[in-house]
Design an enzyme around this catalytic site. Structure first.
Site, PDB file in Angstrom:
ATOM      1  CG  HIS A 134       5.907   3.410  -6.654  1.00  0.00           C
ATOM      2  ND1 HIS A 134       6.952   2.604  -6.985  1.00  0.00           N
ATOM      3  CD2 HIS A 134       6.419   4.654  -6.532  1.00  0.00           C
ATOM      4  CE1 HIS A 134       8.055   3.325  -7.078  1.00  0.00           C
ATOM      5  NE2 HIS A 134       7.764   4.574  -6.797  1.00  0.00           N
ATOM      6  CE  LYS A 199     -10.605  -4.125 -10.558  1.00  0.00           C
ATOM      7  NZ  LYS A 199      -9.362  -4.789 -11.008  1.00  0.00           N
TER       8      LYS A 199
END
Length: 488
Positions: A134, A199
């Site tokens: 996923h 990030k």
């Protein structure tokens, strides 16, 4: 000690990440639709171990075990074309590497440049040794400031304790980064985070952290006015919603919910989730999906129906209508208000859980407004697979559904609708005129490598097909980019 050794390798990798540059070997063959082919990498991450359940915890010393599918490169929203550049995302193999990678092909110079990021695929619920298909890497480009945006390794990360400070994996660049000269395409274009790993834990302009923590299936698309949209799913398979946010070149705006979770508390008989897509096609903001209901007593094992709506609002916030021009209010609770067809009616069986609808759904709309949908039904009782094409010519009121033979993804270019996919491991292209169902194969590639997985992007009348070579050994695979010209 094993963990310490792994951490040491990871830390050294973070310190030594570099930009990989290579002159792409572009083979151009003047043969019908085929334009060119390049090899992107021989080192894409692949799960070569055993398929296991979510309860599995052991680290297989002889392979890369996985939960869902065995390939994560290419997968999801992993390719975009912008101006004369092709952007492709992938994870670097093998099992002990797993870095996020971004490649850019300059179609004018033939140069392929690749940036390696510090982040490594974190696996299933933080178990890095279990592959999680996923967790794709989505790439989007903002036409308003030529910035690059990446979302990756996300599957309701806020539910994992280990990700308390790592639930959103969002990286973005300075203005103009998408189009810099080849020699300047490197990691320094990206805005670093306080933690030094590139990030960011929020989208600048959006403060809804509780929603951000539970997002899955990231993807990007652009509107006619140059806005960049981010779309994701929030929640679970049978009780989830689709939402989107908008980047105007300076900051993000959102979230905008298309539908409600807990729909049964807002007038629906059952809670439901949705499997489909937002697209800006045919001059409108559109959504189409198949519904997964909490109803456990009907014949549907998973999804049912085709549900479709659109908005004339270029930012998708207001003026939503069903397929027949009747206004609907967001967030939607009663999915029946936008249902246009029931593929499950084509199955013979009436028994509980014997109609399986999980693959083969897609939609597109031509510039003239012709609407096209494809879906696939499996009748488990009678062992039948039924491919369906649902369509409506612009100006018509009702939809028509017919069987068709060529199952694949839908795209539009010019006045035609195309079905593009793999046949015997090579690219196959079929087309019909908009508003019709008369698909005919116009091209079948017959040479070079054979592939078993691919993701494509259509831009300016060309197909850019990002493909995984079928054969290979171990936890690495080879990726190619093939380009085809859609001749009308």
């Amino acid at each position: 000690m094993k963990y310490l050794k792994f951490f040491s390798r990871w830390f050294v990798g973070v310190l030594l990440f570099v930009t990989y540059g290579a002159l792409a070997q572009v083979a151009t063959i003047s043969q019908n639709y085929f334009v060119s082919q390049i090899k992107v990498t021989d080192s894409a991450m692949f799960f070569d171990g055993n398929k296991v359940t979510g309860k599995h915890t052991e680290n297989n010393p002889n392979g890369f075990d996985y939960i869902f599918g065995d390939a994560l490169s290419p997968h999801g929203d992993c390719i975009k074309v912008y101006k004369n550049f092709v952007f492709m995302t992938w994870y670097h193999g093998g099992k002990d590497d797993r870095r996020v990678m971004l490649s850019r092909l300059n179609t004018k110079t033939g140069m392929l440049k690749t940036i390696a990021f510090p982040h490594r695929h974190t696996g299933f619920k933080g178990k890095w040794w279990l592959g999680e298909s996923h967790n794709t890497i989505a790439v989007g480009i903002s036409p308003k400031n030529d910035s690059i945006h990446l979302l990756y390794d996300m599957h309701r990360n806020g539910r994992v304790n280990a990700f308390a400070d790592d639930y959103l994996r969002y990286s973005y660049t300075l203005d103009g980064a998408a189009t810099v000269p080849d020699e300047q395409f490197n990691l320094s274009l990206f805005v670093n985070s306080k933690a030094g790993h590139y990030k960011h834990l929020a989208f600048p302009g959006i403060n809804d952290i509780e929603t951000t923590k539970l997002l899955t299936y990231p993807a990007f698309f652009t509107g006619d006015n140059g806005d960049l949209f981010m779309k994701m799913r929030f929640g679970f398979s049978a009780n989830g919603k689709m939402l989107f946010a908008r980047f105007d070149g300076k900051q993000w705006h959102g979230y905008t919910d298309f539908n409600r979770v807990l729909a049964s508390e807002h007038g629906s008989k059952y809670n439901w989730g949705l499997y489909g897509d937002f697209k800006y096609v045919g001059g409108k903001f559109r959504v189409a999906f198949q519904r997964r209901s909490k109803n456990k007593t009907d014949k549907y094992l998973y999804q049912n129906g085709i549900y479709y709506a659109y908005s004339d609002d270029p930012i998708g916030v207001s003026n939503w209508q069903n397929a027949y021009g009747e206004p609907i209010a967001l967030p939607l609770a009663k999915s029946e208000l936008i249902k246009i067809a029931e593929p499950g009616d084509w199955a013979k069986t009436t028994k509980k859980d014997q109609v399986s609808i999980v693959h083969g759904f897609d939609f597109t709309v031509t510039d003239d407004g012709d609407e096209h949908f494809v879906s696939q039904v499996k009748d488990l009782e009678f062992d039948q697979v039924i491919n369906l094409h649902t369509f409506r010519k612009s100006g018509s009121k009702e939809f028509t559904t017919v069987k068709y033979e060529t199952g694949s993804q839908l795209y539009t270019a010019g006045n035609y609708v195309y079905l593009i996919g793999l046949n015997n491991g090579r690219v196959n292209i079929a087309r019909t005129k908009g508003g019709e169902s008369n698909f005919k194969v116009v091209y079948q590639h017959k040479q070079g490598p054979q592939f078993d997985k691919g993701v494509l992007y259509v831009a300016d009348g060309k197909v850019y097909y990002y493909l995984k070579k079928a054969d290979g050994e171990g936890d690495k695979r080879t990726l190619y980019l093939q380009v085809f010209n859609l001749k009308s």
